[in-house]
Design an enzyme around this catalytic site. Structure first.
Site, PDB file in Angstrom:
ATOM      1  N   PRO A   2       0.637  -1.305   0.000  1.00 38.45           N
ATOM      2  CA  PRO A   2       0.000   0.000   0.000  1.00 38.45           C
ATOM      3  C   PRO A   2       0.661   1.354   0.000  1.00 38.45           C
ATOM      4  O   PRO A   2      -0.081   2.285  -0.101  1.00 38.45           O
ATOM      5  CB  PRO A   2      -0.815  -0.012   1.273  1.00 38.45           C
ATOM      6  N   GLU A   3       1.850   1.692   0.109  1.00 42.04           N
ATOM      7  CA  GLU A   3       2.201   3.123   0.114  1.00 42.04           C
ATOM      8  C   GLU A   3       2.344   3.654  -1.315  1.00 42.04           C
ATOM      9  O   GLU A   3       2.173   2.900  -2.271  1.00 42.04           O
ATOM     10  CB  GLU A   3       3.466   3.360   0.947  1.00 42.04           C
ATOM     11  N   LYS A  59      -2.332   7.500  -2.222  1.00 38.35           N
ATOM     12  CA  LYS A  59      -2.381   6.031  -2.225  1.00 38.35           C
ATOM     13  C   LYS A  59      -3.635   5.513  -2.928  1.00 38.35           C
ATOM     14  O   LYS A  59      -3.962   4.331  -2.839  1.00 38.35           O
ATOM     15  CB  LYS A  59      -2.363   5.498  -0.785  1.00 38.35           C
ATOM     16  N   ARG A 273       2.526   3.761  16.000  1.00 38.32           N
ATOM     17  CA  ARG A 273       3.123   2.911  14.962  1.00 38.32           C
ATOM     18  C   ARG A 273       4.616   2.703  15.205  1.00 38.32           C
ATOM     19  O   ARG A 273       5.319   3.618  15.643  1.00 38.32           O
ATOM     20  CB  ARG A 273       2.952   3.555  13.576  1.00 38.32           C
TER      21      ARG A 273
END
Length: 283
Positions: A2-3, A59, A273
DNA sequence: CACCATGTTCCTTG
DNA sequence: CCAAGGAACATGGT
């Protein structure tokens, strides 16, 4: 997958395969994937349309669809969440376990698969409204970047991951870019000097472009059963180098030595995170 | 069993 | 208003 770099690589793969094709059928296997539309609404809106363009913003994957009569252009957005994938495969190919939507194109199917189902597809492009600067967009100015970071007491790494500030960086590349720029992730955003903002902006660009280059030349197997690093779907031969080790300078390298200064790479938690940085060369 | 995971949104608390 | 922290979403890997 995903990025920003992974989405860019996916868009480049999909574009020549999808542009000009007509969506003949739509099967929504998981209603959640097309929320807030219902499966029926979604299928009705997309069926019969011709795909005119495939683009990326942050994204998001952005698909321009032309309705049957050529009437209007409809936009479809895709977001891969944490584990989404898209690929084309032969219509009669056995279907993977977590397929959310299948667009029938005739000979083959355009498949959206997402085990964790954090991603989705939706009609319209409202989601693009509040996104921040596009990091690879050359036309953004130094002053714009500085203004985005000024005033905030948030840790710079948290700020970089805020999609309304700069759009496209995620947890991996935020750590990587800060390492490249030599800036510690916990620094208050407002404490960055002009010179540091300049360095950071350049580092972000370099890290993202390098990732796109790597992925583009890796011979990815988009439809394969990911046996690779979880980012790209490499099939990795026994004894081959770990692609994560090759590509990342700090991410997931806690306790190892920095390749630039031999300092220790440490893990911390920012904004909930995992964050990786080098004690030696980031300040 | 425990903990971790490339993302986003919502909610609570200060 | 901002910021921080946590939970939720759902599944798989180690």
């Amino acid at each position: 997958m995903p990025e920003l770099p992974e989405v860019e690589i996916l868009v480049r793969y999909l574009r020549p395969l999808l542009v000009g094709r007509r969506i003949r059928s739509v099967v929504v296997l998981r209603a959640k994937a097309v929320r807030p539309s219902t499966a029926g609404e979604f299928a009705d809106a997309v069926r019969g349309a011709e795909i005119r363009a495939v683009e990326r913003r942050a994204k998001y994957l952005r698909f321009e669809l032309a309705a049957v009569g050529g009437a209007g252009v409809r936009v479809l957005l895709g977001h891969l969440g944490m584990t989404g994938r898209m690929y084309l495969q032969a219509q009669d190919h056995p279907r993977a376990r977590h397929v959310s939507v299948v667009f029938g194109l005739g000979e083959d199917d355009w498949v959206y698969e997402d085990p964790r189902q954090f991603g989705g597809m939706r009609l319209g492009e409202d989601r693009l409204q509040d996104l921040g600067l596009e990091p690879l967009e050359e036309s953004t100015t130094e002053a714009e970047w500085a203004a985005r970071l000024a005033g905030s007491r948030q840790p710079i790494k948290v700020r970089l991951m805020d999609q309304s500030v700069i759009a496209g960086l995620g947890n991996i590349y935020a750590s990587e870019a800060l390492h490249e720029a030599g800036i510690a992730p916990h620094r208050e955003a407002r404490s960055l000097k002009g010179e540091e903002v300049r360095r950071l902006r350049r580092a972000i660009r370099e890290v993202l472009e390098a990732a796109i280059r790597t992925g583009s030349s890796a011979g990815l197997d988009f439809a394969g059963r990911g046996m690779g690093d979880g980012l790209f779907y490499f099939g990795r031969s026994p004894g081959a180098l770990d692609p994560v080790e090759e590509r990342f300078r700090v991410y997931d390298r806690e306790g190892q030595a920095c390749r630039r200064c031999s300092g220790r790479i440490v893990r911390s938690v920012l904004g909930g995170r995992s964050t990786y940085s080098c004690q030696g060369c980031q300040r």
